[in-house]
Design an enzyme around this catalytic site. Structure first.
Site, PDB file in Angstrom:
ATOM      1  N   ASP A   1       0.780  -1.175  -0.006  1.00  0.00           N
ATOM      2  CA  ASP A   1      -0.140  -0.197  -0.027  1.00  0.00           C
ATOM      3  C   ASP A   1       0.959   1.239  -0.123  1.00  0.00           C
ATOM      4  O   ASP A   1       2.024   1.072   0.732  1.00  0.00           O
ATOM      5  CB  ASP A   1      -0.910   0.053   1.328  1.00  0.00           C
ATOM      6  CG  ASP A   1      -2.302   0.961   1.140  1.00  0.00           C
ATOM      7  OD1 ASP A   1      -3.365   0.173   0.957  1.00  0.00           O
ATOM      8  OD2 ASP A   1      -1.887   1.980   1.141  1.00  0.00           O
TER       9      ASP A   1
ATOM     10  N   GLU B   1     -15.236  -9.360  -5.470  1.00  0.00           N
ATOM     11  CA  GLU B   1     -15.360  -9.637  -3.993  1.00  0.00           C
ATOM     12  C   GLU B   1     -16.767  -9.626  -3.460  1.00  0.00           C
ATOM     13  O   GLU B   1     -17.449  -8.388  -3.892  1.00  0.00           O
ATOM     14  CB  GLU B   1     -14.365  -8.594  -3.040  1.00  0.00           C
ATOM     15  CG  GLU B   1     -14.552  -9.005  -1.586  1.00  0.00           C
ATOM     16  CD  GLU B   1     -14.349 -10.565  -1.313  1.00  0.00           C
ATOM     17  OE1 GLU B   1     -13.204 -11.165  -1.557  1.00  0.00           O
ATOM     18  OE2 GLU B   1     -15.239 -11.167  -0.505  1.00  0.00           O
TER      19      GLU B   1
ATOM     20  N   LEU C   1     -17.648  -9.826   0.123  1.00  0.00           N
ATOM     21  CA  LEU C   1     -17.814  -9.844   1.614  1.00  0.00           C
ATOM     22  C   LEU C   1     -18.581  -8.454   2.054  1.00  0.00           C
ATOM     23  O   LEU C   1     -18.712  -7.630   1.386  1.00  0.00           O
ATOM     24  CB  LEU C   1     -16.328  -9.768   2.267  1.00  0.00           C
ATOM     25  CG  LEU C   1     -15.427  -8.685   1.994  1.00  0.00           C
ATOM     26  CD1 LEU C   1     -15.869  -7.287   2.851  1.00  0.00           C
ATOM     27  CD2 LEU C   1     -13.832  -9.101   2.302  1.00  0.00           C
TER      28      LEU C   1
ATOM     29  N   GLY D   1     -36.173  -0.218   6.174  1.00  0.00           N
ATOM     30  CA  GLY D   1     -35.604   0.579   7.415  1.00  0.00           C
ATOM     31  C   GLY D   1     -35.366   2.059   6.885  1.00  0.00           C
ATOM     32  O   GLY D   1     -36.211   2.347   6.233  1.00  0.00           O
TER      33      GLY D   1
ATOM     34  N   CYS E   1     -20.432   0.571  -0.655  1.00  0.00           N
ATOM     35  CA  CYS E   1     -20.658  -0.457  -2.099  1.00  0.00           C
ATOM     36  C   CYS E   1     -21.984  -0.109  -2.865  1.00  0.00           C
ATOM     37  O   CYS E   1     -22.149   0.178  -3.871  1.00  0.00           O
ATOM     38  CB  CYS E   1     -20.743  -1.833  -1.683  1.00  0.00           C
ATOM     39  SG  CYS E   1     -18.948  -2.312  -1.353  1.00  0.00           S
TER      40      CYS E   1
HETATM   41  C1  UDX Z   1     -22.332  -4.971   0.498  1.00  0.00           C
HETATM   42  C2  UDX Z   1     -22.839  -6.391  -0.190  1.00  0.00           C
HETATM   43  O1  UDX Z   1     -23.511  -7.221   0.624  1.00  0.00           O
HETATM   44  C3  UDX Z   1     -21.563  -7.229  -0.349  1.00  0.00           C
HETATM   45  O2  UDX Z   1     -21.729  -8.344  -1.085  1.00  0.00           O
HETATM   46  C4  UDX Z   1     -20.470  -6.375  -1.244  1.00  0.00           C
HETATM   47  O3  UDX Z   1     -19.334  -7.043  -1.129  1.00  0.00           O
HETATM   48  C5  UDX Z   1     -20.377  -4.766  -0.545  1.00  0.00           C
HETATM   49  O4  UDX Z   1     -21.457  -4.183  -0.441  1.00  0.00           O
HETATM   50  P1  UDX Z   1     -21.942  -3.987   2.990  1.00  0.00           P
HETATM   51  O5  UDX Z   1     -21.859  -2.644   2.159  1.00  0.00           O
HETATM   52  O6  UDX Z   1     -20.752  -4.350   3.780  1.00  0.00           O
HETATM   53  O7  UDX Z   1     -21.835  -5.250   1.735  1.00  0.00           O
HETATM   54  O8  UDX Z   1     -23.318  -4.091   3.559  1.00  0.00           O
HETATM   55  P2  UDX Z   1     -24.593  -4.754   3.859  1.00  0.00           P
HETATM   56  O9  UDX Z   1     -24.885  -5.716   4.948  1.00  0.00           O
HETATM   57  O10 UDX Z   1     -25.142  -5.327   2.400  1.00  0.00           O
HETATM   58  O11 UDX Z   1     -25.652  -3.631   3.844  1.00  0.00           O
HETATM   59  C6  UDX Z   1     -25.709  -2.471   3.066  1.00  0.00           C
HETATM   60  C7  UDX Z   1     -26.765  -1.360   3.394  1.00  0.00           C
HETATM   61  O12 UDX Z   1     -28.040  -2.105   3.313  1.00  0.00           O
HETATM   62  C8  UDX Z   1     -26.776  -1.206   4.873  1.00  0.00           C
HETATM   63  O13 UDX Z   1     -27.137   0.270   5.100  1.00  0.00           O
HETATM   64  C9  UDX Z   1     -27.833  -1.931   5.536  1.00  0.00           C
HETATM   65  O14 UDX Z   1     -28.439  -1.407   6.800  1.00  0.00           O
HETATM   66  C10 UDX Z   1     -28.671  -1.906   4.459  1.00  0.00           C
HETATM   67  N1  UDX Z   1     -29.774  -3.015   4.524  1.00  0.00           N
HETATM   68  C11 UDX Z   1     -29.417  -4.341   4.393  1.00  0.00           C
HETATM   69  C12 UDX Z   1     -31.182  -2.733   4.551  1.00  0.00           C
HETATM   70  O15 UDX Z   1     -31.562  -1.698   4.821  1.00  0.00           O
HETATM   71  N2  UDX Z   1     -31.942  -4.105   4.576  1.00  0.00           N
HETATM   72  C13 UDX Z   1     -31.547  -5.190   4.671  1.00  0.00           C
HETATM   73  O16 UDX Z   1     -32.436  -6.230   4.460  1.00  0.00           O
HETATM   74  C14 UDX Z   1     -30.184  -5.462   4.343  1.00  0.00           C
END
Ligand code: UDX
Length: 439
Positions: free
Chosen positions: A32, A157, A159, A263, A270
């Site tokens: 990095d 990815e 995750l 919500g 992402c």
């Molecule tokens: C996301 C993708 O899930 C993951 O596969 C990718 O690699 C990166 O982007 P992340 O950003 O870590 O992951 O969070 P995630 O758990 O997916 O939640 C994203 C947003 O959606 C959060 O703000 C969460 O509160 C919201 N969310 C999630 C909802 O409002 N309702 C749900 O049912 C699920």
């Protein structure tokens, strides 16, 4: 070769993957350009907050399985090079490839005079066609030939923050965009060591692998916005409850129950970025993105449900004390990128409300945005004390420990807006309880 694998870019994805690979006995080099970050990682002090990260990092450093460097040229000490640099959004929503272009140019110059066959794996999220551009860039600057002197694989990815380590070690799927049998064999050999028996590999072309990542995230974002749309309808029906709808439709195997939680909208690094990037990419191809535009439009305005309730219950917000529980874009992280809490606080301040916030780990990050214009509580009880309304913005487990009597005892007026449906109406029937998607 000194290392099995090198990672260029030690952000969320790069660092999580690097420590997981090291944990599986792989010799990893992490590169990095940020020297502060490198120093922290060297001292086993993770720059990101992630469960199990510090333990794995400490172990990797102690066992000498993770070495660090600030020079991209060092990647020639590994035969497989993962590109995990950021691909940020431009103003028009399209992704900026400058970091990935720079990294591939640096790699090309580094491998120029070396005989070894290298495999470059693009893990960063990139739009279809990027791998081809990277190949051109590598050929131009290394004067070597793709497939003969090096290979390029796309391995997106999936995750999630908060469960990054677990998701990395036990993925639902491993997407490998690859054009040559030789590269396929090299990556399979590596992945077999890491994922062992759980090896759900999907082989496809590089361009399809690039599109899979965007389709995956955009569909998940669509599920969320769809449920938020249903929640708006449910809120306007006297006994409407979006959770009952979710439960029933989630039983349909074709739909599945996950990512159906209504919500205050999605945030994070992402979903908003990837949906915007897919819209911008579609536009270049002359494809309309009405569906994703609606996904974003719903998401951008979802937080207004809170203000509809505040307006009805409190009227003018000037000098009203509003407490906010939860700042991070989701629980188990201190990440506030694109978090709904920011939109809510900004509007509350515009309306001249007095805002007190609490998050188990994201208070300090929020201080960098709002400074002394809001106050920061050290726990949930002191956050809600004497407030006229409490808004639950992130569904941290510890907030669920609060009982109705705590709100009654501590608040000036026990008015609650449950933005993530962490409590049940039944349990809170003695309070003024409002929730997203509840009529
Ligand atoms: C996301 C993708 O899930 C993951 O596969 C990718 O690699 C990166 O982007 P992340 O950003 O870590 O992951 O969070 P995630 O758990 O997916 O939640 C994203 C947003 O959606 C959060 O703000 C969460 O509160 C919201 N969310 C999630 C909802 O409002 N309702 C749900 O049912 C699920």
């Amino acid at each position: 070769m000194e290392y099995d694998v090198a990672f260029v870019g030690l952000g969320y994805v790069g660092l999580s993957t690097a420590v997981c690979f090291a944990d599986r006995g792989i010799n990893v080099l992490g590169v990095d350009i940020d020297s502060k970050k490198i120093n922290r990682i060297k001292n086993a002090d993770s720059p990101i907050h992630e469960r199990y990260m510090n333990e794995l990092l400490e172990k990797a450093i102690k066992k000498n399985r993770l070495s660090l460097s600030r020079k991209v040229a060092d990647v020639t000490k590994a035969k497989i090079i993962f590109l995990t640099v950021g691909t940020p959004s431009r103003k028009n929503g399209s992704i900026d490839l400058k970091y990935i272009e720079q990294a591939s140019k640096d790699i090309a110059i580094a491998i120029k005079d070396i005989e070894e066959y290298f495999v470059i794996v693009i893990k960063s999220t990139v739009v279809p066609g990027t791998a081809l551009k990277i190949i051109d860039n590598l050929e131009k600057h290394s004067r070597k030939k793709n497939s003969i002197h090096f290979g390029v694989i796309v391995n997106p990815e999936f995750l999630q923050e908060g469960s990054a380590i677990n998701d990395t070690l036990r993925p639902d799927k491993i997407v490998v965009g690859v054009n040559s049998e030789k590269d396929k064999k090299i990556i399979y050999k590596l992945f077999k060591k890491i994922y062992r028996k759980n090896l759900p590999i999907v082989y496809t072309t590089p361009s399809n692998a690039e599109l899979i990542k965007y389709a995956n995230n955009s569909l998940l974002a669509t599920k969320i916005s769809f449920m938020n749309y249903i929640s708006r309808i449910a809120e306007r029906i006297p006994d409407g409850d979006v959770n009952e709808i979710k439960y029933a439709i989630g039983m349909d195997k074709r739909i599945s129950e996950s990512f159906l939680n209504a919500g205050l909208g999605f945030g994070g690094s992402c979903f908003p970025k990837d949906v915007k990037a897919l819209i911008a990419f579609s536009k270049e191809l002359g494809v309309n993105s009405e569906i994703l535009q609606s996904v974003l439009a719903i998401n951008d305005t979802q937080f207004m449900s809170v203000f509809n309730i505040l307006n009805k219950e409190l009227g003018q917000l000037e000098r009203k004390r509003i407490s906010i529980l939860g700042l991070a874009f989701k629980p188990e992280t201190d990440d506030i990128r694109d978090a709904t809490s920011i939109k809510i606080i900004k509007r509350l301040l515009d309306k001249k409300a007095k805002v007190r916030v609490y998050d188990p780990i994201a208070n300090n990050n929020m201080k960098r945005i709002f400074g002394s214009s809001i106050t920061y509580a050290k726990d949930s009880e002191s956050c809600i004390r004497n407030s006229d309304c409490c808004i639950i913005v992130t569904e941290w487990k510890e907030f669920k420990m609060l009982k109705p009597k705590d709100f009654i005892r501590l608040m000036k007026r026990p008015l609650i807006i449950d933005g993530r449906r962490i409590f049940s109406k039944k349990q809170f029937n003695k309070l003024e309880y409002h929730a997203i998607g509840l009529g």
